[in-house]
Structures are given as C-alpha cells and as structure tokens.
Enzyme design. Structure first.
Site, mmCIF file in Angstrom:
data_model
loop_
_atom_site.group_PDB
_atom_site.id
_atom_site.type_symbol
_atom_site.label_atom_id
_atom_site.label_comp_id
_atom_site.label_asym_id
_atom_site.label_seq_id
_atom_site.Cartn_x
_atom_site.Cartn_y
_atom_site.Cartn_z
ATOM 1 C CG ASN A 118 3.339 3.482 4.726
ATOM 2 O OD1 ASN A 118 3.239 4.750 5.508
ATOM 3 N ND2 ASN A 118 3.603 2.650 4.382
ATOM 4 C CE LYS B 236 1.498 3.107 1.322
ATOM 5 N NZ LYS B 236 1.288 2.406 0.405
ATOM 6 C CG HIS C 227 7.348 1.107 2.297
ATOM 7 N ND1 HIS C 227 7.133 1.303 0.610
ATOM 8 C CD2 HIS C 227 5.837 0.936 2.508
ATOM 9 C CE1 HIS C 227 5.373 1.368 0.681
ATOM 10 N NE2 HIS C 227 5.199 0.498 2.100
ATOM 11 C CD GLU D 78 4.648 2.778 -1.685
ATOM 12 O OE1 GLU D 78 4.776 4.360 -0.335
ATOM 13 O OE2 GLU D 78 3.816 2.115 -2.321
ATOM 14 C CD GLU E 29 3.977 -3.645 3.366
ATOM 15 O OE1 GLU E 29 3.298 -3.364 3.765
ATOM 16 O OE2 GLU E 29 5.322 -2.704 2.782
ATOM 17 N N GLY F 96 -1.056 -1.604 -2.440
ATOM 18 C CA GLY F 96 -1.920 -0.231 -3.168
ATOM 19 C C GLY F 96 -2.718 -0.600 -4.482
ATOM 20 C CB SER G 33 -4.689 -5.351 -1.348
ATOM 21 O OG SER G 33 -3.986 -3.807 -2.608
ATOM 22 N N GLY H 12 -1.622 0.292 4.517
ATOM 23 C CA GLY H 12 -1.305 1.606 3.382
ATOM 24 C C GLY H 12 -2.783 2.219 3.568
ATOM 25 N N GLY H 13 -3.487 2.311 2.575
ATOM 26 C CA GLY H 13 -4.389 2.795 1.966
ATOM 27 C C GLY H 13 -6.164 2.102 3.087
#
Ligand code: PGA
Length: 252
Positions: A10, A12, A96, A98, A170, A176, A216, A237-238
């Site tokens: 993802n 983002k 998601h 967010e 999640e 994050g 994470s 993600g990150g």
C-alpha cells in the site's frame, strides 16, 4: 486448508510516476520466478496505468487503494470500478482505516464498495481493525465482528468467489507507528474474523478466505507474522516503498 499468501504494497500518497517506475524496474528482478505467494502493488490512481504497463507479463498484480461504489457519475475526485479494470487494475483496497478516519467511510460504504468490486470481478481487500482505545477497553472482538458483518451485508456467494475475497486485519494502533501486533495478538484477531465469516458465509468460505495482517510489517518481523497458520499474507505500508525491503518481505 492451504491458502496462497498475498503480499500487498500500500503505497498510500507516495511516489511520482518516475519513482514508481524506478521501484518496479528494481523490484521485478528481485521477485522474478517467485510463485509461492501472490504479490500486488497499490499505487495512487494517477500512477496506476504506468505501474500496470511496467508490471505487464510479470508475477506482480496492480490494484487501487480505493474505488467508488457508483458505476459512474458526478463524484469529483473519485475512481470507478470500470475505470480501474479498464486501466488494468485487478484488485482494490476497501475501507482502509485512513479512509475511515479521514474520509468518513462507514461500514455501509464499505459494503456498497464490496458489492461493486465483486460485480466487476475485482479482488477486494476489505480492511478492518480496532483503534487503541477499543483494544484497551476490551472491545476488539465486538468491533471486528461489527466491521465484518457490515462489510458482508447482502453478500452470499459461491465458494469460488469467496476465495477471491481478502480481508486485511490492520489494528489502527499498529499502522505507521512501528508498534506491531505480536503474532499471537494478530492470530487471535484473525480467528475472530474467520469465525465471523463462517457464521455469515459458511465454513467452506471461511476456510478459503485469505486474511492478511497489516500494521508496521517489516522484513525483520514478516516471518514471525506470516508464518502463523492463521495469517495469509501482509498489507505493507512504509516498508513497501523501497524495492529491497518489500522484496525481503515477499520472501519472508
Ligand atoms: P504500515 O501501513 O505498514 O506503514 O504500518 C500499513 C497500512 O496502512 O496498510
């Protein structure tokens, strides 16, 4: 039952098209011939056609981070399911955290989007998860049950279709933050989700459905998490923004 894991990136609101192209150029050789798991990238809509073209003929699928539930219409800034499939996208994230937190997505909207994705043959990844306060006050199970029940309202499907639906657990407090759920906490949540799916769609569908963990995930914790019997892949993600780090997770 063995379920093929899905490892999803993802991205983002990161990367320009040149940066996305550079990622794919570096990443594809790193995962060439990797068939144990499915791999998918979720770039911003403006990057999607370029990423689809760059991944053509590879073992990497491309999807959207969001679709609208309507077929088409006056919805400024949104992307339809038809636009996604016409651009070569095969998957979409739905709900998601967010999107829920910043764009007001409710379980009802998630449900409408799920119906739309299924109608268009798009593989949906439905995101669920509790916020920290809910976990600390013992509400995790009820939050997950409400989100899963809400997402699947009016969905009753043949087993072949349900096996293509994916859920991503999640926990919002792990996204994050560098704070990962332990493999045991994640597996517990996955069991709650699978039991709920079983109630709604039957035990065969529940056994076939993949449930990913997200929050994470990094190269150094991927093996412990995805190695759990209950965890069928990861939504990253990150750590998905760099080719070597995402490739290391793919090869957990
Ligand atoms: P993270 O994000 O890996 O950076 O925690 C996961 C997600 O939001 O899907």
């Amino acid at each position: 039952m063995s379920r093929k894991a899905l490892i999803a990136a993802n991205w983002k609101m990161y990367k320009t098209s040149a940066e996305a192209q550079a990622f794919v150029d570096a990443f594809l050789p790193m995962v060439a011939g990797h068939t144990r798991d499915e791999i998918a990238l979720f770039p911003s809509p403006v990057l999607l056609p370029g990423v689809v073209a760059a991944c053509k003929g590879s073992n990497v699928a491309v999807g959207a981070q969001n679709i609208h539930f309507a077929e088409e219409g006056a919805y400024t800034g949104e992307t339809s399911a038809r636009q996604l499939t016409a651009a070569g996208g095969t998957h979409t994230l739905i709900g998601h955290s967010e999107r829920r937190q910043y764009f007001g997505e409710t379980d009802e909207i998630v449900n409408k989007k799920l119906h739309t994705a299924l109608k268009h043959g798009i593989v949906p990844i439905i995101c669920v998860g509790e916020v920290l306060e809910e976990r600390e006050s013992g509400k995790t199970a009820s939050v997950l049950k409400t989100q899963v029940t809400g997402a699947f309202a009016g969905v009753s499907l043949a087993r072949e279709v349900t096996s293509s639906i994916v859920i991503a657990y999640e926990p919002v407090w792990a996204i994050g933050t560098g704070r990962t759920a332990t493999p045991e906490i994640a597996a517990d949540a996955h069991r709650i989700i699978r039991a709920e799916v079983s109630k709604l769609l039957g035990s065969d569908a529940a056994a076939a459905m993949r449930i990913l963990y997200g929050g994470s995930v990094k190269p150094d914790n991927a093996t412990a998490l995805i190695g759990q019997e209950e965890i069928d892949g990861a939504l990253v993600g990150g750590a998905s923004l760099k080719p070597d780090s995402f490739a290391a997770i793919v090869k957990y």
